[in-house]
Design a protein around this motif. Sequence first.
Motif, PDB file in Angstrom:
ATOM      1  N   LYS A   1      62.492  59.513  33.219  1.00 35.47           N
ATOM      2  CA  LYS A   1      62.525  60.587  34.226  1.00 35.47           C
ATOM      3  C   LYS A   1      63.092  60.156  35.567  1.00 35.47           C
ATOM      4  O   LYS A   1      63.506  60.992  36.359  1.00 35.47           O
ATOM      5  N   ILE A   2      63.099  58.850  35.856  1.00 34.72           N
ATOM      6  CA  ILE A   2      63.530  58.396  37.193  1.00 34.72           C
ATOM      7  C   ILE A   2      64.628  57.332  37.096  1.00 34.72           C
ATOM      8  O   ILE A   2      65.728  57.520  37.586  1.00 34.72           O
ATOM      9  N   GLY A   3      64.334  56.224  36.501  1.00 39.39           N
ATOM     10  CA  GLY A   3      65.339  55.162  36.389  1.00 39.39           C
ATOM     11  C   GLY A   3      64.681  53.823  36.058  1.00 39.39           C
ATOM     12  O   GLY A   3      63.459  53.733  35.942  1.00 39.39           O
ATOM     13  N   ALA A   4      65.519  52.791  35.954  1.00 33.08           N
ATOM     14  CA  ALA A   4      65.020  51.471  35.534  1.00 33.08           C
ATOM     15  C   ALA A   4      64.686  50.603  36.744  1.00 33.08           C
ATOM     16  O   ALA A   4      65.398  50.642  37.753  1.00 33.08           O
ATOM     17  N   PRO A   5      63.635  49.792  36.658  1.00 33.15           N
ATOM     18  CA  PRO A   5      63.327  48.861  37.741  1.00 33.15           C
ATOM     19  C   PRO A   5      64.292  47.680  37.720  1.00 33.15           C
ATOM     20  O   PRO A   5      64.743  47.240  36.661  1.00 33.15           O
ATOM     21  N   ALA A   6      64.608  47.166  38.937  1.00 27.53           N
ATOM     22  CA  ALA A   6      65.452  45.969  39.038  1.00 27.53           C
ATOM     23  C   ALA A   6      64.594  44.706  39.010  1.00 27.53           C
ATOM     24  O   ALA A   6      65.080  43.614  38.705  1.00 27.53           O
ATOM     25  N   LEU A   7      63.316  44.866  39.349  1.00 32.73           N
ATOM     26  CA  LEU A   7      62.413  43.719  39.508  1.00 32.73           C
ATOM     27  C   LEU A   7      60.980  44.184  39.278  1.00 32.73           C
ATOM     28  O   LEU A   7      60.635  45.316  39.637  1.00 32.73           O
ATOM     29  N   LEU A   8      60.184  43.301  38.681  1.00 33.04           N
ATOM     30  CA  LEU A   8      58.732  43.557  38.601  1.00 33.04           C
ATOM     31  C   LEU A   8      58.025  42.380  39.266  1.00 33.04           C
ATOM     32  O   LEU A   8      58.159  41.236  38.809  1.00 33.04           O
ATOM     33  N   LEU A   9      57.348  42.655  40.367  1.00 35.07           N
ATOM     34  CA  LEU A   9      56.549  41.617  41.023  1.00 35.07           C
ATOM     35  C   LEU A   9      55.176  41.615  40.367  1.00 35.07           C
ATOM     36  O   LEU A   9      54.446  42.623  40.430  1.00 35.07           O
ATOM     37  N   TYR A  10      54.852  40.500  39.747  1.00 34.79           N
ATOM     38  CA  TYR A  10      53.557  40.370  39.061  1.00 34.79           C
ATOM     39  C   TYR A  10      52.635  39.568  39.979  1.00 34.79           C
ATOM     40  O   TYR A  10      52.755  38.350  40.096  1.00 34.79           O
ATOM     41  N   VAL A  11      51.763  40.292  40.659  1.00 32.42           N
ATOM     42  CA  VAL A  11      50.872  39.689  41.654  1.00 32.42           C
ATOM     43  C   VAL A  11      49.631  39.182  40.915  1.00 32.42           C
ATOM     44  O   VAL A  11      48.805  39.965  40.443  1.00 32.42           O
ATOM     45  N   ASP A  12      49.531  37.858  40.825  1.00 31.34           N
ATOM     46  CA  ASP A  12      48.542  37.261  39.918  1.00 31.34           C
ATOM     47  C   ASP A  12      47.429  36.541  40.677  1.00 31.34           C
ATOM     48  O   ASP A  12      47.692  35.678  41.516  1.00 31.34           O
ATOM     49  N   ALA A  13      46.192  36.916  40.363  1.00 32.80           N
ATOM     50  CA  ALA A  13      45.030  36.206  40.923  1.00 32.80           C
ATOM     51  C   ALA A  13      43.957  36.142  39.836  1.00 32.80           C
ATOM     52  O   ALA A  13      43.967  36.944  38.891  1.00 32.80           O
ATOM     53  N   LYS A  14      43.030  35.193  39.987  1.00 35.99           N
ATOM     54  CA  LYS A  14      41.944  35.048  39.001  1.00 35.99           C
ATOM     55  C   LYS A  14      40.971  36.229  39.128  1.00 35.99           C
ATOM     56  O   LYS A  14      40.787  36.763  40.234  1.00 35.99           O
ATOM     57  N   ALA A  15      40.332  36.549  38.015  1.00 34.45           N
ATOM     58  CA  ALA A  15      39.364  37.660  38.020  1.00 34.45           C
ATOM     59  C   ALA A  15      38.299  37.438  39.099  1.00 34.45           C
ATOM     60  O   ALA A  15      37.956  38.371  39.853  1.00 34.45           O
ATOM     61  N   GLU A  16      37.822  36.202  39.182  1.00 35.50           N
ATOM     62  CA  GLU A  16      36.758  35.880  40.152  1.00 35.50           C
ATOM     63  C   GLU A  16      37.243  36.164  41.598  1.00 35.50           C
ATOM     64  O   GLU A  16      36.501  36.710  42.423  1.00 35.50           O
ATOM     65  N   THR A  17      38.479  35.813  41.865  1.00 38.06           N
ATOM     66  CA  THR A  17      39.064  36.053  43.203  1.00 38.06           C
ATOM     67  C   THR A  17      39.163  37.548  43.470  1.00 38.06           C
ATOM     68  O   THR A  17      38.821  38.031  44.560  1.00 38.06           O
ATOM     69  N   MET A  18      39.640  38.289  42.472  1.00 41.96           N
ATOM     70  CA  MET A  18      39.825  39.737  42.660  1.00 41.96           C
ATOM     71  C   MET A  18      38.485  40.420  42.933  1.00 41.96           C
ATOM     72  O   MET A  18      38.382  41.263  43.828  1.00 41.96           O
ATOM     73  N   VAL A  19      37.462  40.015  42.169  1.00 46.29           N
ATOM     74  CA  VAL A  19      36.143  40.638  42.364  1.00 46.29           C
ATOM     75  C   VAL A  19      35.641  40.352  43.779  1.00 46.29           C
ATOM     76  O   VAL A  19      35.198  41.266  44.497  1.00 46.29           O
ATOM     77  N   LYS A  20      35.759  39.087  44.204  1.00 49.35           N
ATOM     78  CA  LYS A  20      35.285  38.718  45.559  1.00 49.35           C
ATOM     79  C   LYS A  20      36.016  39.538  46.625  1.00 49.35           C
ATOM     80  O   LYS A  20      35.415  40.059  47.560  1.00 49.35           O
ATOM     81  N   ARG A  21      37.339  39.658  46.473  1.00 49.50           N
ATOM     82  CA  ARG A  21      38.125  40.395  47.472  1.00 49.50           C
ATOM     83  C   ARG A  21      37.723  41.867  47.509  1.00 49.50           C
ATOM     84  O   ARG A  21      37.633  42.471  48.572  1.00 49.50           O
ATOM     85  N   LEU A  22      37.495  42.445  46.334  1.00 49.10           N
ATOM     86  CA  LEU A  22      37.176  43.878  46.299  1.00 49.10           C
ATOM     87  C   LEU A  22      35.778  44.160  46.840  1.00 49.10           C
ATOM     88  O   LEU A  22      35.563  45.171  47.533  1.00 49.10           O
ATOM     89  N   VAL A  23      34.838  43.273  46.531  1.00 48.89           N
ATOM     90  CA  VAL A  23      33.475  43.466  47.044  1.00 48.89           C
ATOM     91  C   VAL A  23      33.515  43.407  48.571  1.00 48.89           C
ATOM     92  O   VAL A  23      32.925  44.236  49.267  1.00 48.89           O
ATOM     93  N   LYS A  24      34.267  42.452  49.089  1.00 51.11           N
ATOM     94  CA  LYS A  24      34.414  42.319  50.556  1.00 51.11           C
ATOM     95  C   LYS A  24      35.120  43.561  51.125  1.00 51.11           C
ATOM     96  O   LYS A  24      34.670  44.133  52.125  1.00 51.11           O
ATOM     97  N   ARG A  25      36.235  43.973  50.480  1.00 53.04           N
ATOM     98  CA  ARG A  25      36.957  45.146  50.962  1.00 53.04           C
ATOM     99  C   ARG A  25      36.052  46.377  50.970  1.00 53.04           C
ATOM    100  O   ARG A  25      36.132  47.223  51.844  1.00 53.04           O
TER     101      ARG A  25
END
Length: 194
Positions: free
Chosen positions: A108-132
């Motif tokens: 429906k729109i078009g193809a991506p030129a790049l995919l940025l895969y932002v990678d962090a450990k599950a434990e890090t993500m949980v800590k960041r979200l609880v804080k946020r």
Amino acid sequence: MTDKLKDAKIVFVVGGPGSGKGTQCEKIVAKYGYTHLSSGDLLRAEVASGSERGKQLQAIMQKGELVPLDTVLDMIKEAMIAKADVSKGYLIDGYPREVKQGEEFEKKIGAPALLLYVDAKAETMVKRLVKRGETSGRADDNEETIKKRLDLYYKATEPVIAYYEKRSIVRKINSELPVDEVFAIVEKAIDELK
Ligand SMILES: Nc1ncnc2c1ncn2[C@H]1C[C@H](O)[C@@H](COP(=O)(O)OP(=O)(O)OP(=O)(O)O)O1
Ligand SMILES: Nc1ncnc2c1ncn2[C@H]1C[C@H](O)[C@@H](COP(=O)(O)O)O1
Ligand SMILES: [Mg+2]
């Protein structure tokens, strides 16, 4: 495909909840002037409008589930078209959440030129979200919903990365580092696009 978007430079920004997608997108906007479209932000704006559709979306998001594909794709497409005359490139943050979303976007729109895969450990993500969650006001930044969002990320969204790796457009970004060091890696990936 839409004519207005046929030459658009499109970057998908994919990563787990709280990995730092939005943080890095803000920095890309500041340096490169790209248009940042977060599917979650678009959905939250609909919720904030108080519409009937917003109420239905809120119920889904509060459970950490995915909203229907057509709803989110229509919102992204509309927002992209609104910026088509001025945009230097689009950061599509939080989309695709599953392979099917990527396929439909390309039809429906078009193809991506790049995919940025932002990678962090599950434990890090949980800590960041609880804080946020202490200040974000987001109904889904609570431990129960965070766990569901993480589970869904590993099940539905990680396959998206493998799907685009076959096309060699994935750049993996180590988001365990401090924000500015993460951005130094992001900059290299964006600069390669020019
Ligand atoms: N590299 C980093 N180091 C430390 N904290 C970070 C880093 N990147 C982001 N954060 C903080 C900022 C936020 O409070 C929180 C989540 O970042 P954010 O950019 O909002 O993630 P996100 O956009 O991937 O999450 P979501 O998927 O929930 O929208 O973590
Ligand atoms: N691309 C999407 N498809 C379905 N549902 C989505 C999408 N992007 C966001 N959502 C819903 C479900 C998420 O849990 C919430 C919050 O998104 P976020 O990217 O964490 O802001 O919105
Ligand atoms: Mg975000």
